[in-house]
Design an enzyme around this catalytic site. Structure first.
Site, PDB file in Angstrom:
ATOM      1  N   SER A 196       0.794  -1.234   0.000  1.00 11.66           N
ATOM      2  CA  SER A 196       0.000   0.000   0.000  1.00 11.66           C
ATOM      3  C   SER A 196       0.823   1.281   0.000  1.00 11.66           C
ATOM      4  O   SER A 196       0.246   2.378  -0.081  1.00 11.66           O
ATOM      5  CB  SER A 196      -0.959   0.008   1.193  1.00 11.66           C
ATOM      6  OG  SER A 196      -2.045  -0.861   0.964  1.00 11.66           O
ATOM      7  N   SER A 235      -5.704   3.534   4.696  1.00 13.01           N
ATOM      8  CA  SER A 235      -5.250   2.727   3.562  1.00 13.01           C
ATOM      9  C   SER A 235      -6.396   1.983   2.878  1.00 13.01           C
ATOM     10  O   SER A 235      -6.245   0.836   2.457  1.00 13.01           O
ATOM     11  CB  SER A 235      -4.176   1.726   4.011  1.00 13.01           C
ATOM     12  OG  SER A 235      -3.437   1.249   2.909  1.00 13.01           O
ATOM     13  N   LYS A 249       3.091   6.480   5.112  1.00 12.84           N
ATOM     14  CA  LYS A 249       2.254   5.407   4.555  1.00 12.84           C
ATOM     15  C   LYS A 249       2.805   4.028   4.887  1.00 12.84           C
ATOM     16  O   LYS A 249       3.986   3.739   4.693  1.00 12.84           O
ATOM     17  CB  LYS A 249       2.160   5.556   3.036  1.00 12.84           C
ATOM     18  CG  LYS A 249       1.099   4.671   2.434  1.00 12.84           C
ATOM     19  CD  LYS A 249      -0.289   5.165   2.771  1.00 12.84           C
ATOM     20  CE  LYS A 249      -1.361   4.112   2.567  1.00 12.84           C
ATOM     21  NZ  LYS A 249      -1.300   3.009   3.562  1.00 12.84           N
ATOM     22  N   LYS A 277       0.014   3.706  -2.695  1.00  7.95           N
ATOM     23  CA  LYS A 277      -1.005   4.759  -2.589  1.00  7.95           C
ATOM     24  C   LYS A 277      -0.406   6.152  -2.453  1.00  7.95           C
ATOM     25  O   LYS A 277      -1.105   7.153  -2.659  1.00  7.95           O
ATOM     26  CB  LYS A 277      -1.930   4.476  -1.410  1.00  7.95           C
ATOM     27  CG  LYS A 277      -2.781   3.217  -1.545  1.00  7.95           C
ATOM     28  CD  LYS A 277      -3.738   3.080  -0.376  1.00  7.95           C
ATOM     29  CE  LYS A 277      -4.651   1.867  -0.506  1.00  7.95           C
ATOM     30  NZ  LYS A 277      -3.959   0.608  -0.182  1.00  7.95           N
TER      31      LYS A 277
END
Length: 472
Positions: free
Chosen positions: A108, A168, A296, A111
């Protein structure tokens, strides 16, 4: 003239070529002297003497030598990762590198590119945070971390962006991608183009979320089987663009918990356990890190657990990336080691102040100026991230001028060249370098015709005197 030739012969001038040159010079001198003495109006100003400007390299002590603290080796940190990177985003300096160029599945952390593109388009006015997004089939069928969007649901870009950045949410991410580009695959093309623009050398995006291709809804999978990959270095570079171009990123990434819908029984929880605000949260206080405000997390079976973190202390921001850790807790443990390594051992230091003169290049000669010697200074300071207490006396300055000669008028602040400062601290592998402009520190006003005439006459007689002096 005959007397001059006779004198030359007496002095032993035997070369015919030498005689011719001297005769020519003497005749030219007499003619030129007549022109200067009897001309009423100075129609032509004689050329001024020119000084050719050259490239110069100087070494100038920047600070007194101090005792530098010994930086521990990266091996001594005992990092349990597949790769790791630590950078300072303003300079781009790499402070720690463990397999940083190895392309790995980022999960993720993918992202971050979706976040950057959406925020950038909002910043440019092509979209607005309160624009309404209608959820489509692809987003509604997306699995993994999600907020359970249904086809036809409507939410603002800001609501979906918040769910993506802090929790997320895969379905929120796909909904945004489809709204921006018309389809997720079209948005993926934007992601890959943006990666090229940023200089990411290993990154390839297959979707907007970081899911494995087989985990995407079959109807919306790409034709290619090439999975999403990204090195730790590329992840850090992407994070650098986020914190630099969108410094308000942390208004999303520091939200600890929030309900997506008022009717939801449970709020979304920020997956970054290291947020400084978590120091008072029982379940997360063991991970809370001073200055942490992003960025993140990521996890898939193939990627393991990953984390791109960023923290600020004493005005200095660092960005860390760890990839391929054992579990979600391990990624925070390893990130702490990496960030501590940076904050404990390095400091940002101004090596050169703005408006500094460069030794050996303090002036330039400007033709036709009232004052032909014009002082030069740098247009900005030079900051490097260096080991604490490092000796900076080995700093080197290399000057390159943009022209061989300069002619008045020149305004104060005119760029006339560049200065490249380079430095390498003892015990480090990386040579640091920064180039700044070299500018004029005052106006170079053009002299009036009379001053130029007097200067030319002075130069002429000076040359003539030197020529005569050299005869004896």
């Amino acid at each position: 003239m005959r007397g001059a030739l006779k004198a030359l012969k007496l002095k032993g001038f035997k070369s015919t070529t030498t005689k011719r040159k001297f005769i020519t010079k003497t005749v030219a001198s007499v003619l030129l002297l007549n022109m200067l003495c009897f001309s009423l109006v100075p129609a032509i100003v004689l050329a001024e003497g020119e000084g050719t400007q050259t490239e110069a390299t100087t070494t100038k002590p920047a600070a007194a030598k101090t005792a530098a603290s010994k930086i521990p080796s990266v091996d001594s940190l005992g990092l349990k990762v597949k790769s790791a990177i630590l950078i300072e985003p303003v300079s781009g300096q790499v402070l720690l590198n463990v397999n940083g160029d190895l392309a790995l599945p980022p999960a993720s952390m993918t992202k971050m590119m979706t976040e950057y593109i959406v925020a950038d388009l909002v910043k440019k006015g092509q979209f607005a945070w309160d624009d309404i997004v209608t959820v489509r089939k692809n987003a509604a069928q997306t699995v993994g971390s999600r907020i359970f969007l249904a086809e036809g649901d409507q939410h603002t870009i800001e609501e979906l962006y918040t769910a993506m950045a802090m929790a997320s949410a895969n379905d929120a991410t796909v909904a945004l991608a489809e709204h921006i580009a018309g389809s997720e695959l079209a948005f993926v093309d934007m992601m890959n183009e943006e990666a090229k623009r940023m200089g990411m050398t290993t990154a390839h995006f297959a979707n907007s979320t970081g899911l494995d291709i087989n985990d995407m809804p079959k109807e919306f999978q790409p034709d290619s089987t090439e999975e999403t990959v990204m090195s730790a270095m590329d992840a850090a570079l992407l994070a650098k663009y986020i914190v630099t171009d969108h410094p308000d990123f942390n208004r999303f990434t520091t939200i600890q918990s929030k309900k997506f819908r008022e009717r939801d029984k449970q709020p979304m929880i920020n997956l970054n356990y290291m947020l400084e605000a978590n120091k008072s949260v029982t379940n997360f206080k063991q991970f809370a890190y001073e200055g942490m405000d992003g960025l993140k997390t990521g996890h898939t079976a193939n990627a393991g657990s990953c984390f791109t973190g960023t923290a600020v202390r004493n005005g200095v921001r660092l960005i860390s990336v760890v990839m391929g850790t054992a579990d979600e807790k391990a990624r925070f443990v390893e990130t702490r080691k990496v960030l501590d390594y940076g904050f404990n051992n390095f400091e940002t230091k101004q090596i050169v102040a703005p408006k500094t003169t460069v030794e050996g290049s303090e002036f330039i000669t400007v033709k036709k100026a009232k004052d032909t010697q014009i002082p030069l200074v740098t247009d900005q300071g030079v900051d490097f991230v260096i080991p604490k207490g490092a000796d900076t006396s080995s700093l080197e300055a290399k000057v390159t001028l943009s022209e061989e000669t300069f002619t008045a008028p020149l305004k104060q602040g005119t760029k006339v060249g560049t200065v490249t400062y380079s430095y390498q601290a003892d015990g480090t592998d990386q040579a640091l370098e920064k180039t700044v402009n070299l500018i004029t520190a005052q106006d170079a006003e053009k002299a009036n015709w009379f001053k130029l005439l007097m200067r030319a006459i002075g130069d002429f007689f000076g040359d003539l005197f030197n020529g005569i002096k050299n005869l004896f």
